[in-house]
Design an enzyme around this catalytic site. Structure first.
Site, PDB file in Angstrom:
ATOM      1  CG  ASN A 162      -1.971  -1.097   1.133  1.00 34.97           C
ATOM      2  OD1 ASN A 162      -2.341  -1.521   0.047  1.00 34.97           O
ATOM      3  ND2 ASN A 162      -2.432  -1.575   2.277  1.00 34.97           N
ATOM      4  CG  ASN A 185      -4.095  -4.264   6.360  1.00 37.76           C
ATOM      5  OD1 ASN A 185      -4.590  -5.253   6.878  1.00 37.76           O
ATOM      6  ND2 ASN A 185      -2.908  -3.814   6.696  1.00 37.76           N
ATOM      7  N   GLY A 296       2.738  -7.814   4.275  1.00 37.68           N
ATOM      8  CA  GLY A 296       3.349  -8.040   2.965  1.00 37.68           C
ATOM      9  C   GLY A 296       4.320  -9.200   2.980  1.00 37.68           C
ATOM     10  CG  HIS A 346       5.435  -4.475  11.378  1.00 34.89           C
ATOM     11  ND1 HIS A 346       5.230  -5.830  11.559  1.00 34.89           N
ATOM     12  CD2 HIS A 346       4.204  -3.912  11.365  1.00 34.89           C
ATOM     13  CE1 HIS A 346       3.929  -6.070  11.646  1.00 34.89           C
ATOM     14  NE2 HIS A 346       3.291  -4.928  11.534  1.00 34.89           N
TER      15      HIS A 346
END
EC number: 2.4.3.-
Length: 375
Positions: A162, A185, A296, A346
């Site tokens: 995204n 998402n 991802g 992350h």
């Protein structure tokens, strides 16, 4: 006596230097993850750089320099290999699939199945083991009886992230031409179709999306927007990580209720309780020290099981593109950058480096600019 003391101090100093070098390497991930901004990822070191200032990312036995230049200079991140023509490495792709299958099987781990749970069962959240949830009747009703990817195999798959790097890419037609398209998402596509395409075969939905993108359904307007987005999926797999972390159960219940009440044509999937740790274990084995895999990276890892060639779009964890132009965090909103926030679980720049290495080796194709043929 003085000479002996000096020798002892020299030995102690040598041991300290060795310790600091290894500590420096082990903290590579933390430096990247906490660097304070998407654009401060460090330069890849060249062959003349001292080993004390670098670590290696090893992907399936092939190593490449990874990331640690101790200077304060920020750099461009060009992913193009030596040859501008990308070529698929079928041998490496098969090797990666075989190695990942030692940790997980996407066909089985993509979803918990109906026969394994019943209403009322207590589940401990994967990342919050002290917190639990009860399996609701609606969740049980929507559990698939068989894996939605059972016996599936596709010549080519697109995984669409995204990042704002997609804007003005003209990649929509190329993305839609792939055999299987994975999106993340519940990102909107209709108004961005030229750049991101329309085709959706699997889309993920973290529970937090309901809060962030649909205002926690505070009124009928937001409820209708979510309903329309779900209806637009039209037979796609809706992948909902319901058991990952506390705080999302109510949002998952809202979505499940909408699906059942309006008989929405989607195939729901809820990832297995072991999936996240299995994926992390695979990457850690390959010296990619991620805290928690992003959606991802999860999708790429799963896709190796059922896709022959994998193409990534919209993966770019930096605030500027290769030409130093500003890049939005998401292509569809104005959310500020958070790829390297200390609060984030992350480490996206580190993941990107691993994917970049695989791109250069031909295991996947990573597109971070205009697509071929875009006008």
């Amino acid at each position: 006596m003085q000479l002996h003391f000096k020798s002892w101090m020299l030995a102690l100093l040598t041991l300290l230097i060795v310790f600091l070098i290894f500590a420096d390497i082990s903290e590579l991930e933390e430096e990247i993850g906490n660097s304070g901004g998407r654009g401060t990822i460090r330069s890849a070191v060249n062959s003349l750089h001292s080993k004390s200032n670098r670590a290696e990312v090893v992907i399936n036995g092939s190593s490449s320099p990874a990331v640690v230049d101790r200077s304060n200079e920020s750099i461009k991140h060009n992913i193009k290999p030596a040859s501008s023509k990308w070529k698929h490495n079928q041998t490496l792709s098969l090797k990666i699939r075989k190695q990942i299958l030692k940790f997980l099987d996407a066909e089985k781990d993509i979803s918990v199945l109906k026969g394994t749970l019943k209403p009322g069962d207590i589940i401990h959240y994967i990342f919050d083991r002290d917190s639990t949830m009860n399996v609701s009747q609606n969740l049980y009703e929507l559990l698939p009886r068989a894996s939605p990817l059972k016996n599936k195999h596709f010549p080519s798959c697109a995984i669409v992230g995204n990042s704002g790097i997609l804007l003005n890419s003209g990649c929509g037609q190329e993305i839609d031409a792939h055999s299987f398209v994975i999106r993340c998402n519940l990102a909107p596509v209709q108004e961005f179709s030229r750049d991101v395409g329309l085709k959706t075969d699997l889309v993920t939905m973290n529970p937090s999306v309901i809060q962030r993108a649909f205002e926690d359904l505070v009124n009928e307007t937001w409820r209708e927007k979510l309903l329309q987005r779900l209806q637009s999926l039209n037979g796609s797999i809706l992948w909902i990580p319901a058991f990952m972390a506390k705080g999302g159960k109510e949002r998952v219940d809202w979505v499940n209720d909408l699906i059942l009440k309006h008989r929405i044509n989607v195939r729901t999937a809820y990832p297995s309780l072991r999936l996240l740790h299995a994926v992390r274990g695979y990457w850690l084995t390959n010296r990619v020290h991620i805290k928690r895999p992003t959606t991802g990276l999860l999708m790429y890892t799963l896709a190796t099981r059922f896709c022959n060639r994998i193409y990534l779009y919209g993966f770019w964890p930096f605030p500027r593109d290769q030409n130093q132009k500003l890049v939005k965090y998401h292509y569809y909103d104005s959310l500020k950058y958070g790829y390297t926030s200390q609060a984030s679980p992350h480490t996206m720049p580190l993941e990107f480096k691993a994917l970049k290495t695989l791109h250069q080796q031909g295991a996947l194709k990573l597109t971070v600019g205009e697509c071929d043929g875009a006008t």
